[in-house]
Design an enzyme around this catalytic site. Structure first.
Site, PDB file in Angstrom:
ATOM      1  N   LYS A  76      -1.768 -12.339  26.810  1.00  0.00           N
ATOM      2  CA  LYS A  76      -1.117 -11.462  25.834  1.00  0.00           C
ATOM      3  C   LYS A  76       0.292 -12.010  25.614  1.00  0.00           C
ATOM      4  CE  LYS A  76      -0.052  -6.550  25.011  1.00  0.00           C
ATOM      5  NZ  LYS A  76      -0.094  -5.177  25.565  1.00  0.00           N
ATOM      6  N   SER A 151      -2.503  -1.725  22.592  1.00  0.00           N
ATOM      7  CA  SER A 151      -1.754  -2.763  21.952  1.00  0.00           C
ATOM      8  C   SER A 151      -2.261  -4.175  22.268  1.00  0.00           C
ATOM      9  CB  SER A 151      -0.283  -2.688  22.393  1.00  0.00           C
ATOM     10  OG  SER A 151      -0.167  -2.925  23.778  1.00  0.00           O
ATOM     11  N   SER A 175      -3.320   0.613  26.743  1.00  0.00           N
ATOM     12  CA  SER A 175      -3.445  -0.621  25.965  1.00  0.00           C
ATOM     13  C   SER A 175      -4.359  -1.685  26.521  1.00  0.00           C
ATOM     14  CB  SER A 175      -2.071  -1.245  25.749  1.00  0.00           C
ATOM     15  OG  SER A 175      -1.404  -0.565  24.737  1.00  0.00           O
TER      16      SER A 175
HETATM   17  N1  GLN Z   1      -0.857   3.418  22.356  1.00  0.00           N
HETATM   18  C1  GLN Z   1       0.178   3.758  23.271  1.00  0.00           C
HETATM   19  C2  GLN Z   1       1.526   3.541  22.631  1.00  0.00           C
HETATM   20  O1  GLN Z   1       1.544   3.272  21.478  1.00  0.00           O
HETATM   21  C3  GLN Z   1       0.048   2.923  24.523  1.00  0.00           C
HETATM   22  C4  GLN Z   1       0.510   1.547  24.320  1.00  0.00           C
HETATM   23  C5  GLN Z   1       0.408   0.717  25.571  1.00  0.00           C
HETATM   24  O2  GLN Z   1      -0.299   1.052  26.507  1.00  0.00           O
HETATM   25  N2  GLN Z   1       1.169  -0.351  25.587  1.00  0.00           N
HETATM   26  O3  GLN Z   1       2.539   3.642  23.224  1.00  0.00           O
END
Ligand code: GLN
Length: 485
Positions: A76, A151, A175
């Site tokens: 990532k 994400s 995410s």
């Molecule tokens: N979807 C959640 C957010 O927008 C979690 C994102 C994540 O786990 N990085 O913060």
């Protein structure tokens, strides 16, 4: 080579069936063919990959190889990689080349893994659909009109499309698990502190944790063992021995006590086919000797509101370092220092990041701190306590990873709250710091559905064991998106 898992590729390398260079070329060729449509990678490191592969082949020939030597992977684009751009999905870091290596990528490099490239992601890991990336959305290999989740959507899509055998991700509120669910792959987020956060660009430091996307729990066990463990450079990393996760995989499930969260299966907004697939998966576990009982997490409904105070508060503080002075984007011809700050941040950050910084700065400001941040921390303590009580009665908690399968690109972009609710089952796990994973357990209208399994602190071995036994009894994890050949 296409359908081989990491464990099988490792055996193939050891037996001399193919070299790491051949394997790496095979994957690089697929990336070149399939990535233009999927947009899963933002950087492909072909030359570096081939150099890594040749070094791995030398280690294999010298008998100095470990189980991961010569296996390609993708990171990532939130993990700093020395000499290779780390953009974190943002214009702010589009020109950023880290002068050092994250602990996670360093450990996997030391294990002899081959870097194929860096994967697309929501900007600064804020999002549930990969649509907030400066580099454009990632497309879900099961249906390119749909999101891969976020994400870590690029990593999930890459593993699903077989353009990486395995990939890293990070999970602050879901995410890893939510995109694993949307893309039909295995994704594990370990206990907070199990894996070092050093060199991982910070979003919300008390929630962020690195993990793995793979096709099987066995592969996740191999990678997790290599990347976990104490790191003096991260003061929240825990000094506790890393178990041999692979040795635990085959343990029996007789007597495993599964908790099913009443509030989850009764929640409004849960898709009927997703619920059906999860129920069928739980019935499969009963056949394997597990017992189930209903449990309650009475404060779960407060997890999304509490998270959307804590995470923005921490992000507003973490992202204050991007000021146009030291690194990252700088606006053209600033008039004075204030103009430099304002325009560099105004032009460098996207809308979702700005929304979070505004909310977080507000929640932390004098006069509001007690009403928002402190209140959210109190709710966090209640959520942790709910889990503590539940784990007195059960060994693992199971339910849907997300309320639906992958939604359409654009479907939720104008409605942040509906987007935030796609993490309704995952966020509490981060607030409590517990480990959780998602495994494919069925389909809804031809799209993958994920089962979430949550364990007590440092129960990663048990979670992987549970997932592995399920994968030996079922074939959901073998299903591949149609258009990837
Ligand atoms: N979807 C959640 C957010 O927008 C979690 C994102 C994540 O786990 N990085 O913060």
């Amino acid at each position: 080579m296409l359908e081989k898992t990491v464990a099988e590729l490792s055996a193939g390398l050891a037996a001399g069936e193919f070299s790491s260079e051949e394997l790496t070329r095979f994957y690089l060729d697929r990336v070149e063919r399939l990535n233009p449509e999927l947009n899963a990678y933002v950087t492909v490191t072909a030359e570096r990959a081939l150099a890594d592969a040749r070094a791995a082949d030398a280690r294999l020939a010298a008998g100095e190889a470990g189980p991961l030597t010569g296996i390609p992977l993708a990171h990532k684009d939130i993990f700093c990689t020395q000499g290779i751009r780390t953009a974190c999905g943002s214009k702010m870091l589009d020109n950023f080349i880290a002068p050092y290596e994250s602990t996670v990528s360093q450990r996997l490099m030391d294990a002899g893994m081959v870097l194929l490239g860096k994967t697309n992601m929501d900007e600064f890991a804020m999002g549930s659909s990969n649509e907030t990336s400066y580099y454009g959305p990632v497309r879900n290999p099961w249906d390119v009109e749909r999101v891969p989740g976020g994400s870590s959507g690029g990593s999930a899509a890459a593993v699903a499309a077989r353009i990486a055998p395995v990939a890293t991700g990070t999970d602050t509120g879901g995410s890893i698990r939510q995109p694993a669910s949307f893309c039909g792959v295995t994704g594990i987020k370990p206990t907070y502190g199990r894996v070092s956060r050093w060199g991982m660009i910070a979003f919300a430091s008390s929630l962020d944790q690195a993990g793995i996307f793979s096709r099987t729990a066995e592969d996740a066990a191999l990678l997790l063992a290599a990347m976990s463990g104490f790191d003096p450079k991260d003061s929240t990393s825990v000094d506790q021995a890393v178990p041999d996760y692979r040795a635990e995989l085959d343990g029996p499930l007789e007597g495993l006590r599964i908790g099913i969260v009443r509030e989850h299966l009764e929640s409004e907004g849960l898709d009927g086919e997703v619920a059906g697939a999860v129920r069928a998966a739980i019935a499969e576990f009963e056949k394997l000797g597990a017992t189930t009982r209903e449990i309650s997490l009475p404060n779960n409904h407060l997890s999304v509101p509490a998270y959307y105070v804590v995470a923005p508060a921490e992000c507003s503080s973490n992202l204050s370092r991007f000021d146009g002075v030291r690194f990252g984007y700088r606006c053209e011809d600033p008039k004075d220092l204030e103009d430099l700050y304002k325009r560099s941040r105004g032009e460098g950050f996207g809308a979702e990041v700005k929304r979070r910084i505004l909310v977080g700065t507000y929640a932390l400001s004098a006069g509001y701190y007690d009403a928002y941040y402190k209140k959210a921390q109190q709710i966090r303590a209640l959520i942790r306590e709910d889990f503590r009580a539940a784990f007195q009665e059960v060994d693992v908690i199971m339910g849907p990873t997300a309320p639906s399968s992958a939604f359409r690109i654009g479907e939720k972009t104008d409605d942040p709250v509906s987007m935030y609710l796609s993490d309704i089952y995952t966020i509490a796990v981060n607030l409590a710091g517990l480990p959780g994973l998602s495994i494919p357990c069925g389909h809804s209208a031809g799209l993958p559905v994920g089962l979430q399994v949550v364990g007590d602190y440092f129960a990663e071995g048990r979670l992987l064991n549970v997932a592995h036994r399920f994968q030996q009894a079922t074939d959901w994890h073998k299903a591949a998106p149609g258009a990837i050949a």
